[in-house]
Every structure is written in structure tokens, then in C-alpha cells.
Design a protein around this motif. Structure first.
Motif, PDB file in Angstrom:
ATOM      1  N   LEU A  82      -8.011   1.793 -13.025  1.00 24.59           N
ATOM      2  CA  LEU A  82      -8.138   3.199 -13.399  1.00 24.59           C
ATOM      3  C   LEU A  82      -8.004   4.070 -12.160  1.00 24.59           C
ATOM      4  CD1 LEU A  82      -8.899   5.340 -15.610  1.00 24.59           C
ATOM      5  CD2 LEU A  82     -11.278   5.028 -14.862  1.00 24.59           C
ATOM      6  N   ALA A  83      -7.052   4.983 -12.183  1.00 21.17           N
ATOM      7  CA  ALA A  83      -6.902   5.934 -11.070  1.00 21.17           C
ATOM      8  C   ALA A  83      -8.055   6.929 -11.113  1.00 21.17           C
ATOM      9  CB  ALA A  83      -5.572   6.650 -11.178  1.00 21.17           C
ATOM     10  N   THR A  84      -8.775   7.049 -10.015  1.00 16.66           N
ATOM     11  CA  THR A  84      -9.972   7.883  -9.983  1.00 16.66           C
ATOM     12  C   THR A  84      -9.870   9.086  -9.059  1.00 16.66           C
ATOM     13  OG1 THR A  84     -10.913   6.444  -8.281  1.00 16.66           O
ATOM     14  CG2 THR A  84     -11.474   5.960 -10.579  1.00 16.66           C
ATOM     15  N   ASP A  85      -8.892   9.076  -8.155  1.00 15.64           N
ATOM     16  CA  ASP A  85      -8.770  10.209  -7.230  1.00 15.64           C
ATOM     17  C   ASP A  85      -7.322  10.312  -6.772  1.00 15.64           C
ATOM     18  OD1 ASP A  85      -9.637  12.410  -5.821  1.00 15.64           O
ATOM     19  OD2 ASP A  85     -10.241  11.246  -4.057  1.00 15.64           O
ATOM     20  N   ALA A  86      -6.923  11.537  -6.489  1.00 15.82           N
ATOM     21  CA  ALA A  86      -5.573  11.808  -5.988  1.00 15.82           C
ATOM     22  C   ALA A  86      -5.657  12.895  -4.933  1.00 15.82           C
ATOM     23  CB  ALA A  86      -4.658  12.249  -7.127  1.00 15.82           C
ATOM     24  N   VAL A  87      -5.016  12.654  -3.798  1.00 16.90           N
ATOM     25  CA  VAL A  87      -5.028  13.606  -2.692  1.00 16.90           C
ATOM     26  C   VAL A  87      -3.606  13.756  -2.172  1.00 16.90           C
ATOM     27  CG1 VAL A  87      -5.893  14.096  -0.375  1.00 16.90           C
ATOM     28  CG2 VAL A  87      -7.384  12.979  -2.059  1.00 16.90           C
ATOM     29  N   GLN A  88      -3.199  14.996  -1.948  1.00 18.51           N
ATOM     30  CA  GLN A  88      -1.882  15.241  -1.363  1.00 18.51           C
ATOM     31  C   GLN A  88      -1.963  15.045   0.147  1.00 18.51           C
ATOM     32  OE1 GLN A  88      -0.154  18.887  -2.704  1.00 18.51           O
ATOM     33  NE2 GLN A  88       1.908  18.262  -2.128  1.00 18.51           N
TER      34      GLN A  88
ATOM     35  N   PHE B  97      -3.646   3.679  -2.565  1.00 18.34           N
ATOM     36  CA  PHE B  97      -2.215   3.440  -2.429  1.00 18.34           C
ATOM     37  C   PHE B  97      -1.505   4.747  -2.121  1.00 18.34           C
ATOM     38  CE2 PHE B  97      -4.083   0.404  -5.332  1.00 18.34           C
ATOM     39  CZ  PHE B  97      -3.681  -0.808  -4.799  1.00 18.34           C
ATOM     40  N   GLN B  98      -0.427   4.645  -1.371  1.00 15.30           N
ATOM     41  CA  GLN B  98       0.356   5.806  -0.962  1.00 15.30           C
ATOM     42  C   GLN B  98       1.689   5.821  -1.717  1.00 15.30           C
ATOM     43  OE1 GLN B  98      -0.793   7.969   1.435  1.00 15.30           O
ATOM     44  NE2 GLN B  98      -2.644   6.776   1.840  1.00 15.30           N
ATOM     45  N   ALA B  99       2.133   7.020  -2.082  1.00 16.20           N
ATOM     46  CA  ALA B  99       3.441   7.160  -2.722  1.00 16.20           C
ATOM     47  C   ALA B  99       4.054   8.489  -2.327  1.00 16.20           C
ATOM     48  CB  ALA B  99       3.321   7.072  -4.236  1.00 16.20           C
ATOM     49  N   HIS B 100       5.369   8.528  -2.294  1.00 17.20           N
ATOM     50  CA  HIS B 100       6.061   9.787  -2.018  1.00 17.20           C
ATOM     51  C   HIS B 100       6.037  10.715  -3.230  1.00 17.20           C
ATOM     52  CE1 HIS B 100       7.401   8.167   1.760  1.00 17.20           C
ATOM     53  NE2 HIS B 100       8.044   7.175   1.173  1.00 17.20           N
ATOM     54  N   LYS B 101       6.069  10.138  -4.446  1.00 16.52           N
ATOM     55  CA  LYS B 101       6.101  10.919  -5.677  1.00 16.52           C
ATOM     56  C   LYS B 101       5.101  10.347  -6.674  1.00 16.52           C
ATOM     57  CE  LYS B 101       9.826  13.110  -4.149  1.00 16.52           C
ATOM     58  NZ  LYS B 101       9.867  14.545  -3.788  1.00 16.52           N
ATOM     59  N   LEU B 102       4.623  11.199  -7.560  1.00 14.72           N
ATOM     60  CA  LEU B 102       3.710  10.791  -8.626  1.00 14.72           C
ATOM     61  C   LEU B 102       4.299  11.148  -9.982  1.00 14.72           C
ATOM     62  CD1 LEU B 102       0.145  11.969  -7.483  1.00 14.72           C
ATOM     63  CD2 LEU B 102       1.143   9.684  -7.277  1.00 14.72           C
TER      64      LEU B 102
ATOM     65  N   LYS C 180       0.817  -1.211   0.000  1.00 17.44           N
ATOM     66  CA  LYS C 180       0.000   0.000   0.000  1.00 17.44           C
ATOM     67  C   LYS C 180       0.850   1.261   0.000  1.00 17.44           C
ATOM     68  CE  LYS C 180      -4.079  -1.985   0.261  1.00 17.44           C
ATOM     69  NZ  LYS C 180      -5.156  -1.789  -0.704  1.00 17.44           N
ATOM     70  N   GLN C 181       2.138   1.139   0.268  1.00 19.03           N
ATOM     71  CA  GLN C 181       3.052   2.282   0.321  1.00 19.03           C
ATOM     72  C   GLN C 181       4.219   2.003  -0.619  1.00 19.03           C
ATOM     73  OE1 GLN C 181       3.011   5.303   2.314  1.00 19.03           O
ATOM     74  NE2 GLN C 181       4.634   5.818   0.870  1.00 19.03           N
ATOM     75  N   THR C 182       4.514   2.954  -1.477  1.00 21.59           N
ATOM     76  CA  THR C 182       5.598   2.773  -2.426  1.00 21.59           C
ATOM     77  C   THR C 182       6.326   4.094  -2.630  1.00 21.59           C
ATOM     78  OG1 THR C 182       6.134   1.818  -4.585  1.00 21.59           O
ATOM     79  CG2 THR C 182       4.210   3.257  -4.494  1.00 21.59           C
ATOM     80  N   ASP C 183       7.482   4.033  -3.265  1.00 17.08           N
ATOM     81  CA  ASP C 183       8.222   5.278  -3.524  1.00 17.08           C
ATOM     82  C   ASP C 183       7.504   6.148  -4.548  1.00 17.08           C
ATOM     83  OD1 ASP C 183      10.389   4.661  -1.797  1.00 17.08           O
ATOM     84  OD2 ASP C 183      11.327   3.433  -3.354  1.00 17.08           O
ATOM     85  N   VAL C 184       7.103   5.505  -5.652  1.00 19.02           N
ATOM     86  CA  VAL C 184       6.553   6.254  -6.795  1.00 19.02           C
ATOM     87  C   VAL C 184       5.360   5.512  -7.364  1.00 19.02           C
ATOM     88  CG1 VAL C 184       7.063   7.325  -9.025  1.00 19.02           C
ATOM     89  CG2 VAL C 184       8.908   6.973  -7.365  1.00 19.02           C
ATOM     90  N   ILE C 185       4.303   6.238  -7.641  1.00 22.09           N
ATOM     91  CA  ILE C 185       3.200   5.717  -8.435  1.00 22.09           C
ATOM     92  C   ILE C 185       3.245   6.401  -9.798  1.00 22.09           C
ATOM     93  CG2 ILE C 185       0.692   5.693  -8.753  1.00 22.09           C
ATOM     94  CD1 ILE C 185       0.396   5.259  -5.766  1.00 22.09           C
ATOM     95  N   ILE C 186       3.243   5.578 -10.839  1.00 21.63           N
ATOM     96  CA  ILE C 186       3.160   6.081 -12.215  1.00 21.63           C
ATOM     97  C   ILE C 186       1.759   5.803 -12.712  1.00 21.63           C
ATOM     98  CG2 ILE C 186       4.044   5.893 -14.566  1.00 21.63           C
ATOM     99  CD1 ILE C 186       6.681   4.883 -13.366  1.00 21.63           C
ATOM    100  N   ILE C 187       1.045   6.837 -13.089  1.00 22.33           N
ATOM    101  CA  ILE C 187      -0.301   6.672 -13.629  1.00 22.33           C
ATOM    102  C   ILE C 187      -0.189   6.777 -15.145  1.00 22.33           C
ATOM    103  CG2 ILE C 187      -2.661   7.552 -13.652  1.00 22.33           C
ATOM    104  CD1 ILE C 187      -2.151   8.654 -10.849  1.00 22.33           C
ATOM    105  N   GLY C 188      -0.443   5.654 -15.815  1.00 21.69           N
ATOM    106  CA  GLY C 188      -0.273   5.557 -17.260  1.00 21.69           C
ATOM    107  C   GLY C 188       0.869   4.624 -17.590  1.00 21.69           C
TER     108      GLY C 188
ATOM    109  N   PHE D 245       1.343  11.331  -1.502  1.00 21.95           N
ATOM    110  CA  PHE D 245       0.078  11.356  -2.223  1.00 21.95           C
ATOM    111  C   PHE D 245      -0.668  10.046  -1.999  1.00 21.95           C
ATOM    112  CE2 PHE D 245       3.233  13.899  -4.336  1.00 21.95           C
ATOM    113  CZ  PHE D 245       2.586  15.117  -4.517  1.00 21.95           C
ATOM    114  N   ASN D 246      -1.988  10.164  -1.982  1.00 21.00           N
ATOM    115  CA  ASN D 246      -2.862   9.005  -1.907  1.00 21.00           C
ATOM    116  C   ASN D 246      -3.610   8.891  -3.236  1.00 21.00           C
ATOM    117  OD1 ASN D 246      -5.817   7.921  -1.353  1.00 21.00           O
ATOM    118  ND2 ASN D 246      -4.501   7.031   0.204  1.00 21.00           N
ATOM    119  N   ILE D 247      -3.550   7.703  -3.841  1.00 17.01           N
ATOM    120  CA  ILE D 247      -4.227   7.454  -5.108  1.00 17.01           C
ATOM    121  C   ILE D 247      -5.286   6.382  -4.906  1.00 17.01           C
ATOM    122  CG2 ILE D 247      -3.984   6.640  -7.487  1.00 17.01           C
ATOM    123  CD1 ILE D 247      -2.708   9.352  -7.002  1.00 17.01           C
ATOM    124  N   ARG D 248      -6.508   6.708  -5.274  1.00 13.30           N
ATOM    125  CA  ARG D 248      -7.597   5.731  -5.224  1.00 13.30           C
ATOM    126  C   ARG D 248      -7.888   5.240  -6.636  1.00 13.30           C
ATOM    127  NH1 ARG D 248     -11.178   3.992  -1.622  1.00 13.30           N
ATOM    128  NH2 ARG D 248     -10.396   5.486  -0.101  1.00 13.30           N
TER     129      ARG D 248
END
Length: 299
Positions: free
Chosen positions: A82-88, A103-108, A5-13, A93-96
Motif C-alpha cells: 500500500l502506497a502511504t506517502d508521496a513526495v516530489q 522507491f523513486q520514479a521520474h513519473k507517477l 529503488k529507481q524506476t521510470d514510472v510508478i503506477i499506484i493501483g 517522486f519518492n513513494i513510501r
């Protein structure tokens, strides 16, 4: 099944830019999650060009090889969703996603591309990326000296027609109604033997995405093999805007030389940031973003 649930980076796409970013990050031993819904904008395009070592390959094949190679790095994981929401948050960042997980990430990194807003002409969307084209550098060689049209008007119609004239002498400018060309622009087109047709278009008659002819509203027709047009667009993903990322007046995400957007910790690469819409450029920008994000992560 994604457990982390926690990672360094989430790449959307997860197309070319996203995969290139993931490879750079994976080779730097960073924990990465790629979230991708599997609908790239070039999914109808039969062949890709101007990408060294892959010229003439299908976009799907290039993407499949890239994904296979990226998957070899154990710190990179994939999520088909499909990423539907992003909150700082306070730490990143939290990505739903559509399935309900978050999921949580330090960078997007947003490598989400753009969505073309195509003209409302019957048959045109079926031909997009196949015989209705946006870029002569990507596709012009394959339709060289073919019966070709440009769908446009005004400054764009003039300048793009003069560019396309490099690939074919059998060229017509279709303005889809009364033209706004100035007498000087008409004269320049005439000098290059580019006729202008001002009839409104009813339909593109096509077979498996390949144009056979244009049908005008008055019932007349014109044979055609390829048609270039410059479609307006919107960001494919609304989440960068939700986070506050600024865009240019044209609608591209603003990034600095490291591919970072106007929001610290949020990066973007590929077609969502630039007019230069090629696989080669997407890969280059993705690699640059991956390197920059690696440098920005404080161990």
C-alpha cells in the motif's frame, strides 16, 4: 523481492487502468513498478459487461488475465503493498509503502479509483455491486423486467428512474423518507407508471448479496430483486491531493487530454477521473496514460 529503488514510472493501483498503462509502458521498454494493495472497488461484483471479448466474465478473472499478460514484459514489476506517502523531489517522486520501503520514479500514474460512501442501511453494503447497482449499462440487462427500485430523490430520483424504466416496467422510486419531488416531477413519474414510496428504509434482507425484500421502519416490507442508487464518493487514495493535484467540484482528479493532472509528471486514469465507470473505459484511459507518459520521458 523488489530490488530496484529507481524506476521510470510508478503506477499506484494495479487494476484495469493501471494494468493497461503498464502494458503500454512495458511495450515501450520503460521500467515500471506497479504498487497495488489488492482491494479493487468492484471485488464484490460477480460479472462484468459491456467489455468486448470479456462480456460476462468475472472482474477478478479479467484482472488475472491482464496481470499475467502484463507480467510477460520484463521491464514491468509488481509490488503487493500500500502506497502511504508521496513526495516530489528534484528528479521526480519518492513513494513510501506500508512495509517501510521507498522507491523513486521520474513519473507517477494514479489508477487508484474511488471509494463509495454507501447509505447507512443494514444489508446494503453486502449487496453493493451484486444486486444494489450503480449502472444500468453494466448490469441492467441481467435484471431486465425484474422487480426493481431506485433509491433517490429530487432531480436524481426523477431522471434516474426514467432511465431505468428502459429496462423494466416493474419499477418503484424509494425516497427513504419524505420526498422533495415537485408536483411536476410527480406527474412525470406517474405518466411512466413509476410509484413513489416515501417510507424510511430499515434494512435490505438479502442472501449472499442478492436482495429478497426491503424492510421499512414501520415494519412493512416490499419484495425487490434489484436496487439502483448513486452513492457519493471520495478518492480512494489521498496521495494525489497531498501532491497538490486539483479535483473537480464533484471530486474527480482533473486531467488534460494526455491524462496528466494539474501537477506536471503526475498522471491519473480510471474511475478516479471520470463518471464513466466501466472496465472498458478504464482500460482505454490507462492505455492513453501509458502512451502519454512514454512520450513525456526524455531519454
Amino acid at each position: 523481492m523488489i530490488n530496484e529503488k529507481q524506476t521510470d514510472v510508478i503506477i499506484i493501483g494495479g487494476s484495469y487502468a493501471g494494468l493497461a498503462a503498464a502494458m503500454a509502458l512495458g511495450r515501450a521498454l520503460k521500467n515500471v513498478m506497479i504498487i497495488d494493495s489488492g482491494l479493487p472497488c468492484n471485488r464484490q461484483t460477480p460479472y462484468s459487461h459491456n467489455f468486448l471479448t470479456q462480456d460476462g466474465q468475472t472482474p477478478a478473472n479479467i484482472s488475472a488475465i491482464a496481470r499475467q499478460q502484463v507480467a510477460q514484459y520484463p521491464t514491468v514489476q509488481f509490488l503487493n503493498d500500500l502506497a502511504t506517502d508521496a513526495v516530489q523531489t528534484g528528479t521526480g517522486f519518492n513513494i513510501r509503502v506500508a512495509s517501510g520501503d521507498s522507491f523513486q520514479a521520474h513519473k507517477l500514474i494514479f489508477a487508484t479509483g474511488i471509494r463509495d460512501i454507501l447509505p447507512d442501511i443494514n444489508g446494503l453494503s453486502d449487496c453493493w455491486g451484486i444486486s444494489v447497482l450503480h449502472c444500468p449499462f453494466c448490469h441492467g440487462y441481467e435484471v431486465r423486467e425484474a422487480k426493481t427500485g431506485v433509491l433517490g430523490d429530487g432531480d436524481y430520483g426523477l431522471e434516474f428512474s426514467r432511465l431505468i424504466r428502459n429496462w423494466t416496467t416493474d419499477l418503484t422510486l424509494f425516497t427513504n423518507g419524505s420526498a422533495t419531488l415537485t408536483p411536476e416531477q410527480y406527474a412525470l413519474l406517474q405518466q411512466q407508471h413509476i410509484p413513489v414510496v416515501e417510507k424510511r428504509i430499515r434494512e435490505l434482507v438479502q442472501e449472499n448479496g442478492y436482495i429478497r425484500h426491503i424492510v421499512f421502519e414501520d415494519g412493512t416490507t416490499a419484495p425487490l430483486t434489484a436496487l439502483y442508487t448513486h452513492a457519493p464518493f471520495e478518492q480512494h487514495c489521498p496521495l494525489p491531493e497531498k501532491l497538490g493535484c486539483a479535483c473537480t467540484t464533484e471530486g474527480y482528479l482533473i486531467t488534460d487530454h494526455t491524462q496528466q493532472t494539474t501537477i506536471p509528471g503526475v498522471f491519473a486514469c480510471g474511475d478516479n477521473t471520470t463518471r464513466l465507470r466501466t472496465i472498458a473505459n478504464a482500460v482505454s484511459m490507462g492505455t492513453a496514460a501509458g502512451i502519454a507518459v512514454t512520450k513525456s520521458i526524455k531519454n
